[in-house]
Design an enzyme around this catalytic site. Structure first.
Site, mmCIF file in Angstrom:
data_model
loop_
_atom_site.group_PDB
_atom_site.id
_atom_site.type_symbol
_atom_site.label_atom_id
_atom_site.label_comp_id
_atom_site.label_asym_id
_atom_site.label_seq_id
_atom_site.Cartn_x
_atom_site.Cartn_y
_atom_site.Cartn_z
ATOM 1 N N GLU A 50 0.879 -1.369 0.346
ATOM 2 C CA GLU A 50 0.154 -0.142 -0.376
ATOM 3 C C GLU A 50 0.792 1.421 -0.267
ATOM 4 O O GLU A 50 0.581 2.273 -0.813
ATOM 5 C CB GLU A 50 -0.920 0.335 1.265
ATOM 6 C CG GLU A 50 -2.373 -1.240 1.534
ATOM 7 C CD GLU A 50 -1.359 -2.903 1.304
ATOM 8 O OE1 GLU A 50 -2.531 -2.876 1.649
ATOM 9 O OE2 GLU A 50 -0.402 -2.612 2.441
ATOM 10 N N PHE A 112 -11.268 -7.094 13.827
ATOM 11 C CA PHE A 112 -10.280 -7.111 13.397
ATOM 12 C C PHE A 112 -9.963 -6.454 12.242
ATOM 13 O O PHE A 112 -11.011 -5.769 11.666
ATOM 14 C CB PHE A 112 -11.387 -8.654 12.498
ATOM 15 C CG PHE A 112 -10.023 -9.017 12.328
ATOM 16 C CD1 PHE A 112 -8.913 -9.978 12.555
ATOM 17 C CD2 PHE A 112 -9.983 -9.191 10.644
ATOM 18 C CE1 PHE A 112 -7.567 -9.829 11.506
ATOM 19 C CE2 PHE A 112 -8.737 -10.350 9.220
ATOM 20 C CZ PHE A 112 -7.879 -9.691 10.175
ATOM 21 N N GLN A 113 -8.564 -5.850 12.044
ATOM 22 C CA GLN A 113 -8.477 -4.488 11.365
ATOM 23 C C GLN A 113 -8.660 -3.641 11.516
ATOM 24 O O GLN A 113 -9.099 -3.285 10.253
ATOM 25 C CB GLN A 113 -8.366 -5.525 10.366
ATOM 26 C CG GLN A 113 -7.316 -6.511 9.622
ATOM 27 C CD GLN A 113 -7.357 -7.086 8.397
ATOM 28 O OE1 GLN A 113 -8.410 -7.142 7.303
ATOM 29 N NE2 GLN A 113 -5.923 -7.732 7.889
ATOM 30 N N LYS A 162 -17.455 -0.703 5.776
ATOM 31 C CA LYS A 162 -17.884 -1.874 5.240
ATOM 32 C C LYS A 162 -19.852 -1.722 5.255
ATOM 33 O O LYS A 162 -20.141 -1.776 3.315
ATOM 34 C CB LYS A 162 -17.595 -2.807 5.348
ATOM 35 C CG LYS A 162 -18.289 -3.759 4.425
ATOM 36 C CD LYS A 162 -17.275 -5.202 5.052
ATOM 37 C CE LYS A 162 -18.079 -6.464 3.747
ATOM 38 N NZ LYS A 162 -17.429 -8.328 3.666
ATOM 39 N N MET A 491 24.878 9.209 1.895
ATOM 40 C CA MET A 491 24.284 10.919 2.557
ATOM 41 C C MET A 491 24.799 10.124 4.080
ATOM 42 O O MET A 491 24.764 11.656 3.973
ATOM 43 C CB MET A 491 23.267 11.219 1.726
ATOM 44 C CG MET A 491 23.271 12.444 2.428
ATOM 45 S SD MET A 491 24.032 13.474 1.407
ATOM 46 C CE MET A 491 22.934 14.169 0.005
#
Length: 579
Positions: A50, A112-113, A162, A491
């Site tokens: 993602e 959940f999630q 949802k 760097m």
């Protein structure tokens, strides 16, 4: 017309002329993906992470000026976008990030999630929304696109439970949302603009200092007209590269920590400094109390909070850069700058941007894990990153889209490619995000499939989102990846070299780096290794023949080359290290 929430979202995207989105499916966004599967007008790019998807949308937005759109699931899907959202926020890039969320009745129950996506992203978005009713979707989507693309652009997040996706409502898309309290000032105050014209026209040593706001505003033409009518030199920030052609005699190239000696000196010595869509970032100003001490300062910016934020200015002008310059230019009179320009030309001759011809390397060369990367032919590497970038710039005539990750290669690209066009330098400026480059290059190439897209990256940065090579392969994108491979986090190593007595702490990648040519080939891309300056042209020509997949040039450069010039942290602009 009554539609499901998911159908409404897709219809809103179509109303906003979105034809490409980046995403990764998950449980709570399955309704959205079911609708997308039967919506041929919108192409969905399946990313491999993602964060990569958010950077792809970011690269797409930077190159096109249109908002990039991301769709991900809840919980870890949403939290994986955070770095990409923050990257876009720092550089004022318009994104629409749609995140799935657990059903409304489960929010706050540690389902959940579940994650508090709105709370997590509030500090790094221009605005965000949690939609709790299906009938709110269309209005929210319209407002999100309006906020993301107007005023100072930025990312907007929409959290979509949802059950809201599954619910139904009548669909009607509002054409022009009116948001109470949100009315960006786009036209500058004419009295202030007139004062700016008088100040500039009477200047003896003016400098035009251009930032990313000029590119966001599509004001490159106006910047050029201002410079030539006033007859004043132009310097750009990292984000402003391409707003003024670097081959123009008035160009000072980039200023700041790794800018040119003559740009920083001109800013120090000028009598009028006009900032056009720049924010006086600390990497530009150096020690604040010593920044451009002799100048009257004019600042044009659409964001009023940027005015007098870092540097106190004499004449602030709030407004869209393009609009303000269109009013300012007719009032400008040619300044008496002949002596000033002669002085700058002398500085350019005495302190040019330059690099050494060769550098020593570790006696073991740059062997990777288990010696997978072959040692160079000798203990001297007759190649320089600067030469590679400059040569590719010549071969592409400065017309390619250049994408970078973050580090030494980024600064070398900024110094040596030679930018002529706006939106041609795609890089993470404010946040400095390693891992930005490969996914951003994918977004740019998808936006412009027939244009040359070059990624300059390092062996540290490329591995942070290397999984997106699979996305590039699946889309058959001919991105040219120029990996400047020194076996170090370059760097950080440079700072440890210069300021920590070469105590190299956790920057050595030589023993664990993969063979990048084999890694590219494992994904199905083409890998070519380059050791010498004289090999660059042939390698590039070979890469140009490949049009259906990425090509990775593993350019093995010296381990201890540094980026110069450099202003040390806490130093003033006139205290530059030239080597």
């Amino acid at each position: 017309m009554e539609l499901s929430g998911s159908e409404i979202v897709v219809e809103c995207l179509k109303k906003e002329n979105v034809d490409l989105i980046f995403g990764y499916p998950g449980g709570v966004v399955i309704p959205m993906y079911d609708v997308l599967q039967r919506t041929p007008e919108i192409r969905h790019i399946l990313v491999r992470h993602e964060q990569g998807g958010t950077h792809m949308a970011d690269g797409y937005a930077r190159a096109t000026g249109r908002p990039g759109v991301v769709l991900v699931s809840s919980g870890p899907g949403a939290t994986n976008t955070v770095t990409g959202i923050a990257t876009a926020y720092m550089d004022s890039i318009p994104l629409i990030v749609i995140t799935g969320q657990v059903p409304v009745h489960l929010i706050g129950n540690d389902a959940f999630q579940e994650s508090d996506t709105v709370g997590i992203t509030r500090p790094i978005t221009k605005h965000n929304f949690l939609i709790k009713e299906t009938h709110e979707i269309a209005q929210t989507m319209a407002e999100a696109f309006h906020i993301a693309t107007t005023g100072r652009p930025g990312p907007v997040l929409i959290d979509l439970p949802k059950d809201v996706q599954i619910g139904t409502a009548e669909f009607e898309y509002p054409e022009r949302p009116h948001i109470r309290g949100y009315k960006p000032t786009v036209d500058g105050h004419f009295g202030q603009i007139k004062k700016a014209a008088e100040m500039l026209s009477s200047a003896k040593k003016p400098v035009i200092y251009v930032g990313g706001g000029a590119i966001i505003s599509d004001a490159a033409d106006e910047v050029g007209k201002l410079a030539h009518k006033l007859n004043a030199p132009v310097t750009t920030t990292l984000m402003g590269l391409g707003a003024f052609p670097e081959r123009d005699p008035l160009a000072l190239k980039m200023l700041g920590m790794h800018g040119t000696w003559f740009a920083n000196t001109a800013v120090m010595e000028c009598d009028v400094l006009i900032s056009v869509g720049a924010r006086f970032d600390d990497r530009v100003t150096g020690r604040l109390e010593d920044f451009s001490p002799h100048s009257k300062k004019i600042h044009i910016d659409i964001d009023p909070s940027s005015l007098n934020k870092n540097v106190k200015v004499d004449l602030p002008i709030v407004g869209d850069v393009k609009n303000v310059l269109e009013e300012l230019i007719p009032l400008i009179k040619r300044a008496d700058t002949e002596d000033w320009l002669n002085q700058i030309d002398q500085w350019k001759r005495e302190h040019p941007l330059t690099y050494e011809s060769t550098a020593s390397v570790h006696e073991d060369g740059l062997s990777g894990a288990n010696g997978q990367t072959p040692n160079p032919p000798s203990q001297e590497l007759p190649i320089q990153a600067q030469y590679v970038i400059e040569k590719i710039g010549e071969m592409t005539k400065g017309e390619a889209y250049v994408v970078t990750d973050v580090g030494q290669h980024q600064m070398w690209a900024a110094q040596w490619y030679g930018f002529s066009n706006p939106r041609s330098m795609i890089t993470s400026g404010g946040l400095g995000t390693m891992g930005f480059g490969l996914p951003a290059a994918i977004g740019v190439q998808l936006a412009f499939p027939d244009r040359e897209v070059i990624l300059f990256t390092g062996d540290g940065s490329i591995q942070m989102n290397i999984q997106e090579m699979a996305t590039a392969l699946s889309c058959r994108l001919p991105i040219k990846i120029v990996l400047l491979n020194n076996g170090f986090l370059g760097m950080v190593r440079q700072w440890q070299d210069l300021f920590y007595s070469k105590r190299y702490s956790e920057v050595d990648l030589r023993e664990t780096n993969p063979d990048f040519v084999k890694l590219a080939e494992a994904y199905g891309a083409v890998g070519i290794r380059v050791f010498r300056n004289e090999e660059v042209e042939d390698a590039w020509q070979e890469a140009e023949k490949i049009t259906d997949r990425p090509v990775l040039l593993d350019v093995v450069i010296p381990e201890e080359d540094n980026v110069y010039p450099m202003i040390p942290a806490g130093a003033a602009s006139h205290e530059m290290l030239e080597k």
